[in-house]
Design an enzyme around this catalytic site. Structure first.
Site, PDB file in Angstrom:
ATOM      1  N   PHE A  81      10.849   7.238   3.390  1.00 41.69           N
ATOM      2  CA  PHE A  81       9.762   6.311   3.673  1.00 41.69           C
ATOM      3  C   PHE A  81      10.390   5.094   4.365  1.00 41.69           C
ATOM      4  O   PHE A  81      11.503   4.690   4.030  1.00 41.69           O
ATOM      5  CB  PHE A  81       8.977   5.901   2.421  1.00 41.69           C
ATOM      6  CG  PHE A  81       7.838   4.995   2.799  1.00 41.69           C
ATOM      7  CD1 PHE A  81       6.746   5.505   3.475  1.00 41.69           C
ATOM      8  CD2 PHE A  81       7.898   3.632   2.579  1.00 41.69           C
ATOM      9  CE1 PHE A  81       5.721   4.663   3.919  1.00 41.69           C
ATOM     10  CE2 PHE A  81       6.879   2.789   3.009  1.00 41.69           C
ATOM     11  CZ  PHE A  81       5.788   3.313   3.682  1.00 41.69           C
ATOM     12  N   PHE A 108       7.727  -0.297  14.077  1.00 40.57           N
ATOM     13  CA  PHE A 108       6.315   0.079  14.214  1.00 40.57           C
ATOM     14  C   PHE A 108       5.371  -1.075  13.902  1.00 40.57           C
ATOM     15  O   PHE A 108       4.254  -1.131  14.404  1.00 40.57           O
ATOM     16  CB  PHE A 108       5.981   1.290  13.316  1.00 40.57           C
ATOM     17  CG  PHE A 108       6.244   1.065  11.859  1.00 40.57           C
ATOM     18  CD1 PHE A 108       7.512   1.238  11.334  1.00 40.57           C
ATOM     19  CD2 PHE A 108       5.231   0.664  11.015  1.00 40.57           C
ATOM     20  CE1 PHE A 108       7.764   1.009   9.983  1.00 40.57           C
ATOM     21  CE2 PHE A 108       5.469   0.444   9.660  1.00 40.57           C
ATOM     22  CZ  PHE A 108       6.747   0.608   9.146  1.00 40.57           C
TER      23      PHE A 108
HETATM   24  C1  LIG Z   1       5.405   5.664  -0.435  1.00 45.12           C
HETATM   25  C2  LIG Z   1       5.579   4.190  -0.315  1.00 45.12           C
HETATM   26  N1  LIG Z   1       6.640   3.612  -0.874  1.00 45.12           N
HETATM   27  C3  LIG Z   1       6.846   2.281  -0.784  1.00 45.12           C
HETATM   28  C4  LIG Z   1       5.991   1.465  -0.091  1.00 45.12           C
HETATM   29  C5  LIG Z   1       6.309  -0.009   0.057  1.00 45.12           C
HETATM   30  O1  LIG Z   1       5.440  -0.777  -0.673  1.00 45.12           O
HETATM   31  P1  LIG Z   1       4.918  -2.238  -0.206  1.00 45.12           P
HETATM   32  O2  LIG Z   1       4.152  -2.060   1.055  1.00 45.12           O
HETATM   33  O3  LIG Z   1       4.098  -2.696  -1.369  1.00 45.12           O
HETATM   34  O4  LIG Z   1       6.127  -3.093  -0.008  1.00 45.12           O
HETATM   35  C6  LIG Z   1       4.854   2.019   0.492  1.00 45.12           C
HETATM   36  C7  LIG Z   1       3.890   1.146   1.216  1.00 45.12           C
HETATM   37  O5  LIG Z   1       3.467   1.314   2.275  1.00 45.12           O
HETATM   38  C8  LIG Z   1       4.652   3.421   0.394  1.00 45.12           C
HETATM   39  O6  LIG Z   1       3.595   4.014   0.967  1.00 45.12           O
END
Ligand SMILES: Cc1ncc(COP(=O)(O)O)c(C=O)c1O
Length: 471
Positions: free
Chosen positions: A137, A462
């Site tokens: 991610f 992005f």
């Molecule tokens: C799977 C996943 N992990 C971590 C995050 C990161 O979280 P945050 O946007 O609250 O910092 C996101 C957010 O988009 C996510 O979709």
């Protein structure tokens, strides 16, 4: 059920209709601007949907992160905020709720998911160590890399094929993980970074059976497993629906059982937990917790608020309880599926099976005439905005960024445009408008040229990159 007497949606899909377990008490008016105004807004935004002003957007499917509607109970909880600097009663409520719902022993609140990713990465990764995960991610991998880690994708191959119908495309390929252990040695693997569901694969779940085997393998080698629990409630729904032996268990029970096989978790509470801001990190190891609790003060705030107001923690505690109710999850995923079924029936290429939080349009098949470095998924997001003011997001070559070693674009197998459904926000009629717009853009697809990138920021490009249309 003739054309003069159209059937209900449920009837059209051959089932009884379902409805959300809530009714609407407050509404937020939407703004619809015309096509020339959208054209100008898109140009001003450098053809990047992240750079649009939200007041220029009609239906906002950019993300399900922090965009959900809170319940009246959560809003009432906001009024019970204990804004003491230290020891807020809302922190203890949150702590107890995470402990009883997810089962972990020690909790550190953070301002959102990436705050927790930062803490965990800095504390548990030694420079040069590997982190094996079920697909990357964006923010997670960046924090792992900034801590000196080397990310290795060990997800099953099916996850990289948008048409593979595998019911658990988030599963870890244990042979790939074993090969990494053999190659670098278990001591060089900081931890397994396990996401449930896997956002970048299309919201695809991990099975309980796969996690049990992963746990056994990791126990043999002394490797820890940390869970990205951001959408783990949705993962639990898929286990209940698809995995033998879980149909009679509640989502709450499945969630807790799943977490019990892991050593800790980080959370972007802006998704499953039904709040507009917040996150947490939870572990079972006391020594690690002491270190995390010490470090959170440097980056987020004292360990009883972690960058959040007391009222935010209260809303989160209440949201967690609401988030695991079976009927809530069933209707939430049901809405995503409704949109997915319409698009599938109309021949629009999307990732199959439909995942938990979004429809992922398969931009490679949508625009077969566009090479990946013409940014097909980014182009598709721009076209959807232009057509009907619908905001989506690129999840392809732009999101994948550049290889830190070679500096070249990474070319991910999946080139996707994500239509992400906020929780408890839009109606079935909004889904119909979205589906018809996607179809119109699909019908006109062969006239679409790609984009060129004219500004590229160094990190997580992005979010802020700018583009110009070709041709
Ligand atoms: C799977 C996943 N992990 C971590 C995050 C990161 O979280 P945050 O946007 O609250 O910092 C996101 C957010 O988009 C996510 O979709």
């Amino acid at each position: 059920m003739t054309e003069e007497h159209p059937a209900t949606m449920g009837q059209q899909f051959g089932r009884r209709s379902w409805a959300e377990p809530w009714k609407i008490k407050m509404v937020e008016p939407l703004n619809v601007i015309d096509r020339p105004a959208r054209q100008k807004a898109l140009q001003d935004a450098g053809y990047n949907t992240f750079l649009l002003r939200s007041e220029d957007v009609y239906i906002d499917l950019l993300t399900d992160s922090g965009t959900g509607a809170m319940s009246d109970r959560q809003w009432a909880g906001m009024m019970l905020g204990d804004e003491a600097y230290a020891g807020s009663r809302n922190f203890y409520h949150l702590e107890e709720t995470v402990q009883s719902t997810y089962g972990y022993k020690y909790i550190v609140p953070t301002h959102q998911g990436r705050g927790a990713e930062h803490l965990l990465s800095q504390t548990t990764i030694q420079p040069g160590q590997y982190v094996a995960g079920n697909m990357y991610f964006t923010t997670t991998r960046l924090h792992q890399e900034l801590a000196g880690g080397i990310f290795v994708d060990v997800i099953i191959d099916a996850a990289h094929d948008p048409q593979d119908p595998h019911p658990f495309k988030g599963n870890v390929d244990l042979d790939k993980l074993q090969a990494l252990i053999d190659q670098v040695g278990a001591g060089q693997i900081a931890y397994i970074s396990l996401a449930g569901t896997v956002n970048m694969a299309g919201g695809q779940p991990v099975s309980m059976a796969n996690l049990r085997l992963l746990r056994q393998l990791c126990d043999r080698h002394g490797i820890r497993i940390y869970l990205d629990a951001t959408r783990m409630v949705e993962n639990a729904f898929f286990i209940q629906e698809r995995e033998d032996g879980f149909a009679a268990k509640s989502i709450a029970q499945i969630l807790k059982e799943f977490c019990a096989y892991t050593d800790g978790a980080w959370m972007s509470a802006k998704k499953d937990n039904l709040v507009n801001i917040g996150g947490w990190l939870a572990v079972n190891d006391k020594e690690l917790f002491d270190e995390l609790r010490n470090r959170v003060i440097i980056y987020e705030g004292l360990h009883t608020y972690g960058g959040l107001a007391g009222r935010d923690m209260e809303a989160m505690a209440i949201g967690i309880v609401e988030s695991v109710q079976d009927e809530h999850v069933r209707t939430r995923i049901g809405q995503v599926r409704y949109l997915g079924t319409l698009l599938t029936n109309w021949g629009v290429p999307i990732v199959q099976p439909v995942g938990g939080h979004a429809i992922f349009l398969d931009a490679k098949r949508f625009y077969p005439h566009l090479a990946q470095d013409l940014f097909p998924a980014q182009t598709l997001a721009a076209e959807l905005y232009l057509d009907a003011g619908i905001r989506s997001m690129e999840r392809g070559i732009v999101s994948a960024g550049r290889d830190p070693k070679t500096g070249d674009h990474r070319y991910p197998a999946l080139e996707l445009t994500r239509l992400t459904i906020p929780r408890r926000v839009y109606t079935q009629a909004h889904m119909d408008v979205v589906a018809e717009s996607v179809k119109a853009v699909h019908d006109a697809r062969m006239h679409t040229r790609g984009l060129k990138m004219v500004y590229e920021p160094k990190y997580l490009r992005f979010f802020q990159a700018r583009f110009e249309p070709l041709g």
